[in-house]
Design a protein around this motif. Structure first.
Motif, PDB file in Angstrom:
ATOM      1  N   VAL A  41     -40.272  51.590 -24.818  1.00 19.36           N
ATOM      2  CA  VAL A  41     -39.235  51.631 -23.793  1.00 19.36           C
ATOM      3  C   VAL A  41     -38.945  50.222 -23.281  1.00 19.36           C
ATOM      4  O   VAL A  41     -37.795  49.828 -23.111  1.00 19.36           O
ATOM      5  N   THR A  42     -39.999  49.454 -23.060  1.00 16.29           N
ATOM      6  CA  THR A  42     -39.830  48.087 -22.568  1.00 16.29           C
ATOM      7  C   THR A  42     -38.974  47.276 -23.532  1.00 16.29           C
ATOM      8  O   THR A  42     -38.003  46.636 -23.121  1.00 16.29           O
ATOM      9  N   PHE A  43     -39.318  47.306 -24.800  1.00 14.99           N
ATOM     10  CA  PHE A  43     -38.588  46.497 -25.761  1.00 14.99           C
ATOM     11  C   PHE A  43     -37.201  47.069 -26.063  1.00 14.99           C
ATOM     12  O   PHE A  43     -36.288  46.335 -26.415  1.00 14.99           O
ATOM     13  N   MET A  44     -37.051  48.398 -25.889  1.00 13.75           N
ATOM     14  CA  MET A  44     -35.733  49.000 -26.073  1.00 13.75           C
ATOM     15  C   MET A  44     -34.792  48.534 -24.947  1.00 13.75           C
ATOM     16  O   MET A  44     -33.639  48.180 -25.192  1.00 13.75           O
TER      17      MET A  44
ATOM     18  N   LEU B 195     -33.975  39.736 -26.390  1.00 17.18           N
ATOM     19  CA  LEU B 195     -34.865  38.642 -26.018  1.00 17.18           C
ATOM     20  C   LEU B 195     -35.176  37.802 -27.246  1.00 17.18           C
ATOM     21  O   LEU B 195     -35.092  38.276 -28.372  1.00 17.18           O
ATOM     22  N   TYR B 196     -35.574  36.563 -27.043  1.00 20.01           N
ATOM     23  CA  TYR B 196     -35.940  35.712 -28.165  1.00 20.01           C
ATOM     24  C   TYR B 196     -37.253  35.005 -27.858  1.00 20.01           C
ATOM     25  O   TYR B 196     -37.693  34.946 -26.722  1.00 20.01           O
ATOM     26  N   GLY B 197     -37.862  34.517 -28.918  1.00 21.99           N
ATOM     27  CA  GLY B 197     -39.148  33.837 -28.757  1.00 21.99           C
ATOM     28  C   GLY B 197     -40.283  34.832 -28.569  1.00 21.99           C
ATOM     29  O   GLY B 197     -40.269  35.939 -29.090  1.00 21.99           O
ATOM     30  N   ARG B 198     -41.278  34.415 -27.772  1.00 19.48           N
ATOM     31  CA  ARG B 198     -42.442  35.257 -27.564  1.00 19.48           C
ATOM     32  C   ARG B 198     -42.132  36.478 -26.722  1.00 19.48           C
ATOM     33  O   ARG B 198     -42.843  37.479 -26.760  1.00 19.48           O
ATOM     34  N   ALA B 199     -41.058  36.428 -25.960  1.00 17.51           N
ATOM     35  CA  ALA B 199     -40.720  37.529 -25.055  1.00 17.51           C
ATOM     36  C   ALA B 199     -40.390  38.810 -25.812  1.00 17.51           C
ATOM     37  O   ALA B 199     -40.609  39.902 -25.302  1.00 17.51           O
TER      38      ALA B 199
ATOM     39  N   ILE C  82     -45.028  39.069 -21.286  1.00 18.60           N
ATOM     40  CA  ILE C  82     -43.856  38.302 -20.884  1.00 18.60           C
ATOM     41  C   ILE C  82     -42.662  39.229 -20.649  1.00 18.60           C
ATOM     42  O   ILE C  82     -41.885  39.040 -19.711  1.00 18.60           O
ATOM     43  N   ALA C  83     -42.514  40.245 -21.484  1.00 12.98           N
ATOM     44  CA  ALA C  83     -41.338  41.111 -21.415  1.00 12.98           C
ATOM     45  C   ALA C  83     -41.339  42.006 -20.180  1.00 12.98           C
ATOM     46  O   ALA C  83     -40.281  42.268 -19.600  1.00 12.98           O
TER      47      ALA C  83
END
Length: 133
Positions: free
Chosen positions: A18-21, A26-30, A36-37
Motif C-alpha cells: 500500500v505504501t509503495f502503491m 519516487l526515485y532513488g532509495r525512497a 524513507i517512503a
C-alpha cells in the motif's frame, strides 16, 4: 485505494504494498526503502488533507459573499459598501452569520443594512483642487 488506506490507518501501520502503491513515482532509495517512503507518505497524506480543507473553506467564503451581495443589493447597497458601513458602525459579525441572517431573517438583515447605510458613506469635507498642479 481509499479502503486500503483507511483500514491500514486504523491498524496504525501501512503494508509495504500500500505504501509503495500510494507513493508511486519516487526515485532513488525512497522507492525501495520503507524507512524513507513511510514518512514521505504520511507527509503527503497530511498535505492532501490540508489542501482539501483550505479549498473547501475558500469555496464557502465566496458562496457567503455572493449571497450577502445579492441580499444587500435587494435593499439598494453593494456588498463592499455594506461591509464598510458595518465596520464604521462597529458591528462585528462574520460572513457566515450574515449569510444565515440574509436567508432566514430578512427583517434582521434589513436592520443591519439600514445601519450600514446610516454609517456608510462619508462625505469629504474638502475637494482637492488640481488645477494649479
Amino acid at each position: 485505494k481509499r479502503g486500503l488506506t483507511t483500514s491500514a490507518l486504523r491498524r496504525g501501520r501501512f503494508p509495504r504494498e500500500v505504501t509503495f502503491m500510494l507513493m508511486k513515482g519516487l526515485y532513488g532509495r525512497a522507492k525501495k526503502s520503507m524507512k524513507i517512503a513511510f514518512p514521505l507518505l504520511m507527509k503527503k497524506l497530511y498535505r492532501n488533507y490540508m489542501f482539501r480543507t483550505r479549498r473547501r473553506r475558500g469555496q464557502f467564503r465566496s458562496m457567503w459573499i455572493t449571497r450577502i451581495n445579492a441580499a444587500s443589493r435587494e435593499h439598494g447597497i453593494k456588498y463592499g459598501e455594506f461591509r464598510d458601513g458595518l465596520k464604521r458602525a462597529t458591528v462585528v459579525i462574520d460572513r457566515k452569520m450574515l449569510c444565515a441572517l440574509a436567508q432566514t431573517e430578512p427583517a434582521s438583515f434589513k436592520v443591519l443594512v439600514d445601519e450600514a447605510k446610516r454609517y456608510g458613506k462619508v462625505e469629504r469635507t474638502h475637494k482637492r483642487d488640481i488645477s494649479d498642479l
